[in-house]
Scaffold this motif. Structure first.
Motif, PDB file in Angstrom:
ATOM      1  N   LEU A 166     -61.464  18.538  45.862  1.00  0.00           N
ATOM      2  CA  LEU A 166     -62.113  18.145  47.112  1.00  0.00           C
ATOM      3  C   LEU A 166     -62.800  19.375  47.709  1.00  0.00           C
ATOM      4  O   LEU A 166     -62.152  20.251  48.290  1.00  0.00           O
ATOM      5  CB  LEU A 166     -61.091  17.565  48.087  1.00  0.00           C
ATOM      6  N   VAL A 167     -64.112  19.438  47.569  1.00  0.00           N
ATOM      7  CA  VAL A 167     -64.853  20.647  47.909  1.00  0.00           C
ATOM      8  C   VAL A 167     -64.692  21.055  49.377  1.00  0.00           C
ATOM      9  O   VAL A 167     -64.472  22.243  49.661  1.00  0.00           O
ATOM     10  CB  VAL A 167     -66.342  20.486  47.531  1.00  0.00           C
ATOM     11  N   PRO A 168     -64.789  20.137  50.353  1.00  0.00           N
ATOM     12  CA  PRO A 168     -64.627  20.588  51.742  1.00  0.00           C
ATOM     13  C   PRO A 168     -63.280  21.264  52.000  1.00  0.00           C
ATOM     14  O   PRO A 168     -63.209  22.254  52.737  1.00  0.00           O
ATOM     15  CB  PRO A 168     -64.779  19.286  52.547  1.00  0.00           C
ATOM     16  N   SER A 169     -62.203  20.740  51.387  1.00  0.00           N
ATOM     17  CA  SER A 169     -60.892  21.351  51.591  1.00  0.00           C
ATOM     18  C   SER A 169     -60.775  22.687  50.868  1.00  0.00           C
ATOM     19  O   SER A 169     -60.171  23.640  51.376  1.00  0.00           O
ATOM     20  CB  SER A 169     -59.780  20.409  51.120  1.00  0.00           C
ATOM     21  N   LEU A 170     -61.356  22.789  49.678  1.00  0.00           N
ATOM     22  CA  LEU A 170     -61.361  24.069  48.971  1.00  0.00           C
ATOM     23  C   LEU A 170     -62.102  25.133  49.787  1.00  0.00           C
ATOM     24  O   LEU A 170     -61.633  26.263  49.934  1.00  0.00           O
ATOM     25  CB  LEU A 170     -62.023  23.914  47.605  1.00  0.00           C
ATOM     26  N   SER A 171     -63.252  24.736  50.331  1.00  0.00           N
ATOM     27  CA  SER A 171     -64.042  25.680  51.121  1.00  0.00           C
ATOM     28  C   SER A 171     -63.320  26.077  52.397  1.00  0.00           C
ATOM     29  O   SER A 171     -63.283  27.261  52.771  1.00  0.00           O
ATOM     30  CB  SER A 171     -65.397  25.048  51.450  1.00  0.00           C
ATOM     31  N   ALA A 172     -62.727  25.088  53.075  1.00  0.00           N
ATOM     32  CA  ALA A 172     -62.023  25.377  54.323  1.00  0.00           C
ATOM     33  C   ALA A 172     -60.800  26.253  54.083  1.00  0.00           C
ATOM     34  O   ALA A 172     -60.547  27.206  54.826  1.00  0.00           O
ATOM     35  CB  ALA A 172     -61.625  24.070  54.999  1.00  0.00           C
ATOM     36  N   ARG A 173     -60.030  25.938  53.040  1.00  0.00           N
ATOM     37  CA  ARG A 173     -58.854  26.756  52.756  1.00  0.00           C
ATOM     38  C   ARG A 173     -59.257  28.172  52.360  1.00  0.00           C
ATOM     39  O   ARG A 173     -58.576  29.153  52.713  1.00  0.00           O
ATOM     40  CB  ARG A 173     -58.007  26.111  51.659  1.00  0.00           C
ATOM     41  N   ALA A 174     -60.362  28.301  51.644  1.00  0.00           N
ATOM     42  CA  ALA A 174     -60.853  29.635  51.300  1.00  0.00           C
ATOM     43  C   ALA A 174     -61.123  30.453  52.550  1.00  0.00           C
ATOM     44  O   ALA A 174     -60.833  31.656  52.605  1.00  0.00           O
ATOM     45  CB  ALA A 174     -62.121  29.533  50.448  1.00  0.00           C
ATOM     46  N   GLY A 175     -61.678  29.803  53.578  1.00  0.00           N
ATOM     47  CA  GLY A 175     -61.935  30.508  54.824  1.00  0.00           C
ATOM     48  C   GLY A 175     -60.666  31.004  55.483  1.00  0.00           C
ATOM     49  O   GLY A 175     -60.611  32.134  55.994  1.00  0.00           O
ATOM     50  N   LEU A 176     -59.621  30.174  55.477  1.00  0.00           N
ATOM     51  CA  LEU A 176     -58.346  30.575  56.071  1.00  0.00           C
ATOM     52  C   LEU A 176     -57.705  31.714  55.288  1.00  0.00           C
ATOM     53  O   LEU A 176     -57.156  32.660  55.863  1.00  0.00           O
ATOM     54  CB  LEU A 176     -57.396  29.376  56.134  1.00  0.00           C
ATOM     55  N   LEU A 177     -57.769  31.630  53.962  1.00  0.00           N
ATOM     56  CA  LEU A 177     -57.190  32.684  53.134  1.00  0.00           C
ATOM     57  C   LEU A 177     -57.933  34.002  53.328  1.00  0.00           C
ATOM     58  O   LEU A 177     -57.319  35.073  53.443  1.00  0.00           O
ATOM     59  CB  LEU A 177     -57.219  32.274  51.662  1.00  0.00           C
ATOM     60  N   ALA A 178     -59.246  33.929  53.387  1.00  0.00           N
ATOM     61  CA  ALA A 178     -60.043  35.147  53.572  1.00  0.00           C
ATOM     62  C   ALA A 178     -59.757  35.778  54.926  1.00  0.00           C
ATOM     63  O   ALA A 178     -59.722  37.009  55.051  1.00  0.00           O
ATOM     64  CB  ALA A 178     -61.526  34.836  53.425  1.00  0.00           C
TER      65      ALA A 178
END
Length: 412
Positions: free
Chosen positions: A143-155
């Motif tokens: 799920l691309v939106p969740s992958l992108s959003a989680r990447a933001g939190l991790l970064a």
């Protein structure tokens, strides 16, 4: 004029056809007529809210969507569309309530979990948001939106490897997505990986936005002969971002391939400072062959953090006196003789500044300069504090490092 059931059915069918054809304005008018005739018709309220969402009229969509959610308590879409509207309006607590109702109706839905994460993240509840994204990805691991959003939190908390893994996974299914490529590039660049990151950073030019683009062919490093316009891509050339980009990146102009004559597009504020060949925005471009944004120069010329060209040439020369230039929102210590006038920079023995054009002017002149950076500093600076590879006379500190700044001031 009242509508009978047959007229309502006909009007509803026509409205759906209009919406399917993309004519949301006409569909909205038709659904509004149905709702006026049947104020408690849940489906009509829901459809009216949906077309208003399509039109971007979120405030007007809220009321029919709230009523639809009441009349259609067991319809998941009624709850999720209401939640989406509320998120757009910044009403995230109310959105969470609607999403909780939707989740009870459909417990293992990745979209509901993702939107729950969005609302939680907007409320500053990062740990809960990450768990919601984890749940969404446990249901749909691509799920691309969740992958992108989680990447933001991790970064945001410095977990670069995990953030990069999420973005790489998202790019497997959407390899041409410029926003994903740009985010991956920024992650790599913030870690100092220019070799992999600079190419991805060019994806920003594919994303629509308020960006200045001169009416010239875009130079992408191919052989050419003639004048090349190097320009700040910011729409407002007098903005702080455009001014600092000009001084930071208009360097090493003698390092361009043979036959190319680079000319910098320069704001009026810097006209008395920059000694490189320049033109003003709005001047004729008749004699130019091509153009390139200044932020693309590191990519086009294969710069690296450990081998940067010398700073831009300036008209001014350093003539240090006893004054300290102060160009930061951080307040100076009491009793320190300071100047906040940019024209006084050449006479300063030390300059303290945020990442603004006076900092770059002072450092280009070789004046000892302390540059105060936020934790989300521009990737151009690289991952390390201390002496900057951009300017031998500049020292990078965090803007909240009061002890480091005090020690630096005491040492001068």
């Amino acid at each position: 004029m009242p509508l009978n059931d047959q007229q309502i059915q006909t009007l509803g069918r026509d409205a759906l056809q209009r919406a399917a054809a993309g004519d949301f304005a006409q569909a909205e008018e038709m659904f509004a007529r149905i709702v006026e005739a049947r104020p408690n018709m849940g489906q009509a309220l829901h459809l009216l809210g949906q077309v208003r969402l399509k039109l971007g009229r979120f405030a007007e969509a809220r009321e029919p969507l709230e009523r639809a959610a009441q009349f259609l308590p067991r319809e998941v879409a009624a709850q999720t569309n209401l939640a989406g509207c509320l998120i757009q309006l910044g009403l995230n607590e109310q959105a969470l309530a609607a999403l909780a109702r939707a989740a009870r109706l459909k417990p293992n839905d990745a979209g509901i979990a993702h939107n729950t994460g969005r609302a939680l993240e907007a409320l500053g509840r990062a740990e809960e948001a990450e768990r919601a994204y984890d749940q969404a990805l446990s249901i749909d691991n691509r799920l691309v939106p969740s992958l992108s959003a989680r990447a933001g939190l991790l970064a945001a908390r410095g977990e670069w490897a995990g953030a990069l893994t999420d973005l790489e996974t998202a790019l497997v299914s959407h390899p041409a997505d410029p926003r994903l490529r740009l985010r991956r590039g920024e992650l790599l660049l913030r870690q100092g990986d220019w070799w992999r990151g600079l190419g991805d950073h060019e994806a920003r030019l594919e994303i629509p936005g308020e960006r200045h683009t001169p009416d010239l062919p875009n130079w992408q490093g191919e052989p050419m002969t003639g004048r090349l316009l190097l320009y700040p891509e910011q729409a407002d050339i007098e903005s702080e971002a455009a001014l600092r980009d000009t001084l930071m990146l208009a360097r090493g102009l003698n390092g361009f391939p043979a036959g190319i004559e680079p000319i910098v597009q320069c704001a009026g504020t810097l006209a008395g400072w920059l000694a490189e060949a320049s033109v003003r925005r709005g001047d004729s471009l008749e004699n130019f062959v091509a153009a390139a944004p200044l932020r693309s120069v590191p990519h086009l010329l294969n710069w690296s953090l450990d081998a940067l060209p010398a700073p831009a040439r300036l008209h001014r020369q350093a003539t240090p006196s006893s004054s300290v230039g102060w160009f930061s929102v951080v307040e100076p210590p009491a009793g320190l003789a300071i100047t906040r006038t940019p024209d006084d920079i050449p006479a300063c023995r030390l300059v303290v500044a945020d990442d603004t054009w006076p900092a770059h002017a002072a450092a280009s002149l070789g004046i000892p300069t302390v540059i105060l950076l936020p934790r989300t500093a521009d990737w151009l600076w690289g991952p390390n504090l201390g002496t900057s590879p951009w300017y031998p006379s500049a020292e990078l500190l965090r803007d909240d490092d009061r002890e480091g700044l005090a020690a630096r001031l005491a040492g001068c």
